[in-house]
Design a protein around this motif. Structure first.
Motif, PDB file in Angstrom:
ATOM      1  N   ASN A   1     -59.235  31.880  13.902  1.00 58.41           N
ATOM      2  CA  ASN A   1     -58.040  31.766  13.018  1.00 58.41           C
ATOM      3  C   ASN A   1     -57.988  30.638  12.279  1.00 58.41           C
ATOM      4  O   ASN A   1     -57.068  30.351  11.562  1.00 58.41           O
ATOM      5  N   ASN A   2     -59.087  29.663  11.949  1.00 56.76           N
ATOM      6  CA  ASN A   2     -58.895  28.602  11.165  1.00 56.76           C
ATOM      7  C   ASN A   2     -60.170  28.950  10.176  1.00 56.76           C
ATOM      8  O   ASN A   2     -60.301  28.192   9.078  1.00 56.76           O
TER       9      ASN A   2
ATOM     10  N   PRO B   1     -62.344  30.351   6.833  1.00 61.81           N
ATOM     11  CA  PRO B   1     -61.811  30.901   5.713  1.00 61.81           C
ATOM     12  C   PRO B   1     -61.997  32.341   5.822  1.00 61.81           C
ATOM     13  O   PRO B   1     -62.958  32.777   6.191  1.00 61.81           O
ATOM     14  N   ARG B   2     -61.269  33.409   5.194  1.00 60.75           N
ATOM     15  CA  ARG B   2     -61.217  34.600   5.069  1.00 60.75           C
ATOM     16  C   ARG B   2     -62.227  34.874   4.025  1.00 60.75           C
ATOM     17  O   ARG B   2     -62.068  34.487   2.766  1.00 60.75           O
TER      18      ARG B   2
ATOM     19  N   GLU C   1     -53.095  35.214   7.053  1.00 60.14           N
ATOM     20  CA  GLU C   1     -54.538  34.774   6.871  1.00 60.14           C
ATOM     21  C   GLU C   1     -54.433  34.733   5.340  1.00 60.14           C
ATOM     22  O   GLU C   1     -55.551  34.116   4.604  1.00 60.14           O
TER      23      GLU C   1
ATOM     24  N   ASP D   1     -53.409  32.383   3.123  1.00 61.94           N
ATOM     25  CA  ASP D   1     -53.754  30.999   2.710  1.00 61.94           C
ATOM     26  C   ASP D   1     -55.229  30.618   2.815  1.00 61.94           C
ATOM     27  O   ASP D   1     -55.277  29.695   2.127  1.00 61.94           O
ATOM     28  N   ARG D   2     -55.729  31.135   3.701  1.00 61.61           N
ATOM     29  CA  ARG D   2     -57.124  30.856   3.843  1.00 61.61           C
ATOM     30  C   ARG D   2     -58.123  31.965   3.022  1.00 61.61           C
ATOM     31  O   ARG D   2     -59.291  31.635   3.463  1.00 61.61           O
TER      32      ARG D   2
ATOM     33  N   LEU E   1     -60.750  33.269   0.612  1.00 65.32           N
ATOM     34  CA  LEU E   1     -61.280  32.493  -0.582  1.00 65.32           C
ATOM     35  C   LEU E   1     -61.296  33.421  -1.901  1.00 65.32           C
ATOM     36  O   LEU E   1     -60.750  34.470  -1.981  1.00 65.32           O
TER      37      LEU E   1
ATOM     38  N   GLN F   1     -64.866  38.289  11.398  1.00 70.27           N
ATOM     39  CA  GLN F   1     -63.966  39.072  10.657  1.00 70.27           C
ATOM     40  C   GLN F   1     -64.159  40.198  10.317  1.00 70.27           C
ATOM     41  O   GLN F   1     -63.044  40.921   9.749  1.00 70.27           O
TER      42      GLN F   1
END
Ligand SMILES: [Zn+2]
Lengths: 175, 173
Positions: free
Chosen positions: A160-161, A163-164, B60, B62-63, B65, B93
Motif C-alpha cells: 500500500n506504500n 509507487p504504482r 492509489e 497519488d502514488r 508514477l 501490483q
C-alpha cells in the motif's frame, strides 16, 4: 623495530576469525570466497608452505539457497566399498539429514586435493543456525561480505506504500 | 448501510458513500453487487433536486508514477527498470489477492512484459517471497512445504524463455 612496525607484524601474522552469514547464499559460490580466507590467499605474503590461513565461522548454513531446481537435481554419490554399496542422495535429502554438509563439501571440493587440504578444513567451523558458542563468538573480529542480497518477504503494508507502476481502469475494483 | 453491502471487506475498495441513494429510494436490498465506485450527491437549488453520481478517484492515484501515463508501449517498458523476481512490492501490483495474474486488458502490458512478469511472479511465489498473496488454503510459510520445496531457492531471470515470435521484438527493445 619501531612500535608501528611491531603492531603491523602482529596484525600480519595473527590468525583472524571471520564470520560468514550463509543465509540465502549459494554454497558453491560462497565456497570460493571462504576458501580464499581459509588458505590466506587474501594476504599479500601468501605462500602455500606458510601457515597464514584464517579461521572462518559460517552461520545459518541451514538457510542456504540453491538456484532453480538444484535441490532436486543435484546428486551426492557415496560408495561404501562393498558390492552394491553405491548410493545417490539428492541435495534436499542430504540437507534434511545434515544442514551443514552441503556447505562443507562445497568448500572441501573447491580446494585442490593436496596434503594441506584436511588441515585447512579444520579452520572452517559451520553452524546450522545463528547460535554460536560463547568461546568462539569472542574470537570473531571480522566479517565476510555476503555475495547475494537477502531477499525481503512481502508485507501487507509494503504493497500500500509502494509507487504504482500502471494505471488501473476507472471502473476496476480489486479483488 | 444495506445488509448486502456489509459482508464485503471495504478496505480495498473505493470510498463507501452509496448509502444516500438507498435512503432516498427507501430500498435496502440491491439486485446487483455494489462496487463503491461513485459518490451520490444531492444538491437542491430553487426547488430543483439534482442527484449526481461522481466517480471517486482511487486511493492509489497519488502514488501513481508519471511513467504510467506514457503511452509508447506499456507501463513496464516505459519504467525502464531491470525488474528482478525479488522486487515483490512491484510484482504484487500485477496480481490479485489470491496470487493470480491480472489480465492484460486491465494492466495494459505488452505481450513480452506480461509473460516476463508472469514468470517472475511464479519465481517469487516459489521462493516464498509473496506468501501473503496466495489462496487461503495454501501453506503460507515456505518452511511447511514438502520435500525440496521447503528450502530456500533463488532464480535467474535470464532463464526466462519467451516464445519465438516474441524474441525478435525483444532485440528492438
Ligand atoms: Zn511494453
Amino acid at each position: 623495530m619501531s612500535a608501528l612496525g611491531r603492531v603491523r607484524q602482529w596484525n600480519a601474522f595473527s590468525q583472524v576469525w571471520h564470520l560468514f552469514d550463509a543465509k540465502w547464499q549459494n554454497p558453491f559460490q560462497s565456497a570460493a570466497v571462504i576458501t580464499k580466507y581459509l588458505m590466506g590467499k587474501h594476504k599479500p605474503f601468501y605462500h602455500p608452505f606458510a601457515n597464514c590461513g584464517d579461521v572462518v565461522v559460517v552461520i545459518n548454513s541451514r538457510h542456504i539457497a540453491l538456484l532453480g531446481d538444484e535441490w532436486k537435481k543435484r546428486v551426492y554419490f557415496h560408495h561404501t566399498g562393498y558390492p552394491g554399496g553405491a548410493s545417490w542422495t539428492l541435495a534436499w535429502e542430504l540437507h534434511e539429514k545434515s544442514p551443514t554438509m552441503i556447505l562443507e563439501k562445497a568448500v572441501y571440493s573447491s580446494m585442490k586435493g593436496n596434503l594441506q587440504r584436511r588441515h585447512t578444513m579444520k579452520r572452517l567451523i559451520i553452524y546450522p543456525d545463528d547460535i554460536i558458542p560463547e568461546d568462539i563468538h569472542t574470537n570473531i573480529s571480522s566479517q565476510i561480505k555476503q555475495l547475494r542480497k537477502v531477499p525481503k518477504v512481502l508485507e501487507s503494508d509494503e504493497v500500500n506504500n509502494f509507487p504504482r507502476i500502471f494505471k488501473l481502469p476507472v471502473d476496476y475494483v480489486p479483488s | 448501510m444495506s445488509l448486502l453491502n456489509s459482508f464485503r471487506n471495504h478496505n480495498n475498495f473505493r470510498n463507501i458513500l452509496a448509502t444516500a441513494s438507498s435512503l432516498f429510494f427507501k430500498r435496502n436490498i440491491f439486485l446487483s453487487q455494489s462496487l463503491y465506485l461513485k459518490e451520490v450527491k444531492e444538491v437542491k437549488i430553487n426547488n430543483q433536486l439534482i442527484i449526481e453520481a461522481n466517480i471517486i478517484p482511487a486511493p492509489e492515484e497519488d502514488r501513481l508514477l508519471k511513467t504510467a501515463l506514457n503511452t509508447e508501449c506499456c507501463a513496464v517498458c516505459s519504467l525502464g527498470v531491470d525488474i528482478k523476481h525479488t522486487d515483490v512490492p512491484l510484482l504484487a501490483q500485477f496480481v490479485r489477492s489470491d496470487g493470480c495474474m491480472l489480465p492484460r486488458r486491465i494492466t495494459g502490458l505488452c505481450k513480452i512484459q506480461h509473460k516476463r512478469i508472469t514468470y517472475m511472479v511464479a519465481m517469487a511465489q516459489k521462493a516464498g517471497l509473496m506468501s501473503i498473496l496466495t489462496p487461503p488454503d495454501s501453506k503460507k510459510d515456505p518452511k511447511r512445504r514438502p520435500k525440496w520445496k521447503k528450502f530456500n531457492t533463488y532464480f535467474d531471470e535470464s532463464t526466462i524463455q519467451l516464445p519465438k515470435e516474441y524474441k525478435i521484438k525483444i532485440k528492438d527493445f
